[in-house]
Design a protein around this motif. Structure first.
Motif, PDB file in Angstrom:
ATOM      1  N   ARG A   1    -100.607 -44.865   1.502  1.00  0.00           N
ATOM      2  CA  ARG A   1    -100.298 -45.806   2.583  1.00  0.00           C
ATOM      3  C   ARG A   1     -99.338 -45.182   3.593  1.00  0.00           C
ATOM      4  NH1 ARG A   1    -101.487 -51.689   1.528  1.00  0.00           N
ATOM      5  NH2 ARG A   1    -100.056 -51.978   3.260  1.00  0.00           N
ATOM      6  N   GLN A   2     -98.389 -44.408   3.112  1.00  0.00           N
ATOM      7  CA  GLN A   2     -97.449 -43.747   4.026  1.00  0.00           C
ATOM      8  C   GLN A   2     -98.196 -42.794   4.959  1.00  0.00           C
ATOM      9  OE1 GLN A   2     -94.349 -41.924   1.684  1.00  0.00           O
ATOM     10  NE2 GLN A   2     -93.612 -43.874   0.911  1.00  0.00           N
ATOM     11  N   TYR A   3     -99.152 -42.057   4.401  1.00  0.00           N
ATOM     12  CA  TYR A   3     -99.912 -41.124   5.232  1.00  0.00           C
ATOM     13  C   TYR A   3    -100.773 -41.870   6.253  1.00  0.00           C
ATOM     14  CZ  TYR A   3    -102.276 -37.044   6.877  1.00  0.00           C
ATOM     15  OH  TYR A   3    -102.721 -36.044   7.710  1.00  0.00           O
ATOM     16  N   CYS A   4    -101.366 -42.980   5.826  1.00  0.00           N
ATOM     17  CA  CYS A   4    -102.173 -43.788   6.750  1.00  0.00           C
ATOM     18  C   CYS A   4    -101.323 -44.321   7.895  1.00  0.00           C
ATOM     19  CB  CYS A   4    -102.859 -44.932   5.999  1.00  0.00           C
ATOM     20  SG  CYS A   4    -104.136 -44.370   4.842  1.00  0.00           S
ATOM     21  N   ARG A   5    -100.122 -44.777   7.578  1.00  0.00           N
ATOM     22  CA  ARG A   5     -99.208 -45.238   8.634  1.00  0.00           C
ATOM     23  C   ARG A   5     -98.860 -44.089   9.590  1.00  0.00           C
ATOM     24  NH1 ARG A   5     -97.165 -48.605   4.646  1.00  0.00           N
ATOM     25  NH2 ARG A   5     -95.661 -47.105   3.905  1.00  0.00           N
ATOM     26  N   ALA A   6     -98.618 -42.916   9.032  1.00  0.00           N
ATOM     27  CA  ALA A   6     -98.285 -41.756   9.860  1.00  0.00           C
ATOM     28  C   ALA A   6     -99.443 -41.410  10.798  1.00  0.00           C
ATOM     29  CB  ALA A   6     -97.926 -40.564   8.981  1.00  0.00           C
ATOM     30  N   HIS A   7    -100.666 -41.512  10.289  1.00  0.00           N
ATOM     31  CA  HIS A   7    -101.846 -41.266  11.138  1.00  0.00           C
ATOM     32  C   HIS A   7    -101.863 -42.239  12.315  1.00  0.00           C
ATOM     33  CE1 HIS A   7    -105.985 -40.835  12.490  1.00  0.00           C
ATOM     34  NE2 HIS A   7    -106.086 -42.149  12.377  1.00  0.00           N
ATOM     35  N   LYS A   8    -101.661 -43.517  12.031  1.00  0.00           N
ATOM     36  CA  LYS A   8    -101.684 -44.536  13.084  1.00  0.00           C
ATOM     37  C   LYS A   8    -100.562 -44.288  14.092  1.00  0.00           C
ATOM     38  CE  LYS A   8    -105.250 -46.838  11.745  1.00  0.00           C
ATOM     39  NZ  LYS A   8    -106.470 -46.800  12.545  1.00  0.00           N
ATOM     40  N   GLN A   9     -99.401 -43.869  13.612  1.00  0.00           N
ATOM     41  CA  GLN A   9     -98.289 -43.564  14.519  1.00  0.00           C
ATOM     42  C   GLN A   9     -98.635 -42.375  15.415  1.00  0.00           C
ATOM     43  OE1 GLN A   9     -95.136 -43.113  11.666  1.00  0.00           O
ATOM     44  NE2 GLN A   9     -94.753 -45.309  11.530  1.00  0.00           N
ATOM     45  N   GLU A  10     -99.330 -41.406  14.851  1.00  0.00           N
ATOM     46  CA  GLU A  10     -99.729 -40.238  15.635  1.00  0.00           C
ATOM     47  C   GLU A  10    -100.737 -40.629  16.724  1.00  0.00           C
ATOM     48  OE1 GLU A  10    -101.542 -35.756  14.909  1.00  0.00           O
ATOM     49  OE2 GLU A  10    -100.962 -36.965  13.181  1.00  0.00           O
ATOM     50  N   ILE A  11    -101.695 -41.473  16.381  1.00  0.00           N
ATOM     51  CA  ILE A  11    -102.672 -41.942  17.366  1.00  0.00           C
ATOM     52  C   ILE A  11    -101.964 -42.748  18.453  1.00  0.00           C
ATOM     53  CG2 ILE A  11    -104.662 -43.478  17.711  1.00  0.00           C
ATOM     54  CD1 ILE A  11    -105.342 -40.757  16.402  1.00  0.00           C
ATOM     55  N   ARG A  12    -101.059 -43.613  18.037  1.00  0.00           N
ATOM     56  CA  ARG A  12    -100.292 -44.410  19.003  1.00  0.00           C
ATOM     57  C   ARG A  12     -99.521 -43.486  19.946  1.00  0.00           C
ATOM     58  NH1 ARG A  12     -95.630 -46.309  20.445  1.00  0.00           N
ATOM     59  NH2 ARG A  12     -95.381 -48.479  21.100  1.00  0.00           N
ATOM     60  N   SER A  13     -98.948 -42.427  19.423  1.00  0.00           N
ATOM     61  CA  SER A  13     -98.193 -41.471  20.231  1.00  0.00           C
ATOM     62  C   SER A  13     -99.089 -40.767  21.253  1.00  0.00           C
ATOM     63  CB  SER A  13     -97.521 -40.454  19.315  1.00  0.00           C
ATOM     64  OG  SER A  13     -96.814 -39.501  20.055  1.00  0.00           O
ATOM     65  N   LEU A  14    -100.305 -40.421  20.853  1.00  0.00           N
ATOM     66  CA  LEU A  14    -101.239 -39.782  21.785  1.00  0.00           C
ATOM     67  C   LEU A  14    -101.581 -40.726  22.939  1.00  0.00           C
ATOM     68  CD1 LEU A  14    -103.615 -38.035  19.224  1.00  0.00           C
ATOM     69  CD2 LEU A  14    -101.973 -36.912  20.754  1.00  0.00           C
ATOM     70  N   ILE A  15    -101.761 -41.997  22.609  1.00  0.00           N
ATOM     71  CA  ILE A  15    -102.033 -43.003  23.640  1.00  0.00           C
ATOM     72  C   ILE A  15    -100.816 -43.150  24.559  1.00  0.00           C
ATOM     73  CG2 ILE A  15    -102.453 -45.471  24.032  1.00  0.00           C
ATOM     74  CD1 ILE A  15    -104.115 -45.420  21.387  1.00  0.00           C
ATOM     75  N   LYS A  16     -99.644 -43.225  23.955  1.00  0.00           N
ATOM     76  CA  LYS A  16     -98.417 -43.386  24.751  1.00  0.00           C
ATOM     77  C   LYS A  16     -98.208 -42.206  25.698  1.00  0.00           C
ATOM     78  CE  LYS A  16     -93.519 -44.259  24.632  1.00  0.00           C
ATOM     79  NZ  LYS A  16     -92.306 -44.346  23.861  1.00  0.00           N
ATOM     80  N   ASN A  17     -98.555 -41.005  25.262  1.00  0.00           N
ATOM     81  CA  ASN A  17     -98.415 -39.835  26.130  1.00  0.00           C
ATOM     82  C   ASN A  17     -99.227 -40.004  27.408  1.00  0.00           C
ATOM     83  OD1 ASN A  17     -96.718 -38.596  24.302  1.00  0.00           O
ATOM     84  ND2 ASN A  17     -98.310 -37.301  23.429  1.00  0.00           N
ATOM     85  N   LYS A  18    -100.425 -40.564  27.292  1.00  0.00           N
ATOM     86  CA  LYS A  18    -101.266 -40.789  28.476  1.00  0.00           C
ATOM     87  C   LYS A  18    -100.707 -41.923  29.332  1.00  0.00           C
ATOM     88  CE  LYS A  18    -104.146 -37.517  27.792  1.00  0.00           C
ATOM     89  NZ  LYS A  18    -104.207 -36.361  28.694  1.00  0.00           N
TER      90      LYS A  18
END
Length: 190
Positions: A121-138
Motif C-alpha cells: 500500500r505504501q508503494y501504491c501511494r508513492a506511485h499516485k504521489q509521483e503521478i500527481r507530481s507529474l501533473i502538477k509540474n505541467k
C-alpha cells in the motif's frame, strides 16, 4: 536485472493484473514462467516481495508512457488535455505496453491489501504521489500561485482517477474524453 528474475516479474504482472493478486498462486506463476520454485525464492523472499517487484515494474512502464503523454504537447494546458485524450487509448487497449486494460494496477493492489501500512500500500501511494507530481509540474507552467496550482492539481488528478475507475467499473471506454468539457472550463480554454 537477472534474466530469471525479470521473467518471473513479467510473468506475474499480467497474471496479477488480470486475475487479481490474491487469486494467483505462486504455482501458477512458476508453471507459466517455467522457472523452478527454488529460483523464485532465491530472488523473492515471499509472494509480497514478488508483488512489490511487479508494482515497481508497472510503475516504470506506466510512468514512461505517462511522461510521453504529458510531454507530447508544448504547453501545460495542452499537456493536461492530452492526458485525458490518451487515457481513452489505454481504456480501449491501444497502448500495448500497458497490456489489456483492467483498471489501475495500483488501485487494484491497494484494494487487495487491508493493512494500511503494508509495503504494498505504501508503494501504491508513492506511485499516485509521483503521478500527481507529474501533473502538477505541467500545471505549474501556467499557474504561478502554489496554492492555486495545488488545488487545480488535486481536481485534475481526481478527474483522471475517476475516469480510470469509470472505465473499469462501468465499461465507459470514453471516460477520459468525457472529462474534456470540465477540464477545459478548469483550464479556462472555452
Amino acid at each position: 536485472m537477472n534474466e530469471k528474475k525479470l521473467i518471473l516479474i513479467q510473468t506475474a504482472l499480467p497474471l496479477f493484473y488480470t486475475h487479481g493478486i490474491n487469486s494467483v498462486g505462486i504455482n501458477e506463476i512458476l508453471k507459466q514462467s517455467g522457472i523452478a520454485k527454488k529460483t523464485l525464492y532465491n530472488h523473492f523472499s515471499s509472494k509480497d516481495d514478488l508483488v512489490l517487484a511487479t508494482l515497481k515494474y508497472r510503475n516504470n512502464t506506466f510512468n514512461q508512457w505517462f511522461k510521453v503523454v504529458l510531454d507530447s504537447e508544448l504547453t501545460g494546458q495542452k499537456s493536461i488535455l492530452a492526458m485525458f485524450y490518451r487515457l481513452d487509448e489505454w481504456f480501449n487497449n491501444e497502448v500495448p505496453e500497458l497490456n489489456q486494460f483492467r483498471g489501475c494496477f495500483f488501485i487494484n493492489a491497494m484494494a487487495e491489501y487491508s493493512v494500511t501500512d503494508s509495503p504494498i500500500r505504501q508503494y501504491c501511494r508513492a506511485h499516485k504521489q509521483e503521478i500527481r507530481s507529474l501533473i502538477k509540474n505541467k500545471i505549474s507552467l501556467f499557474i504561478q500561485d502554489p496554492e492555486e496550482a495545488n488545488t487545480l492539481t488535486d481536481i485534475i488528478f481526481m478527474l483522471k482517477e475517476g475516469a480510470i475507475v469509470s472505465a473499469l467499473v462501468e465499461g465507459n471506454h470514453k471516460a477520459g474524453k468525457a472529462c474534456i468539457p470540465a477540464v477545459k472550463k478548469l483550464l479556462n480554454l472555452n
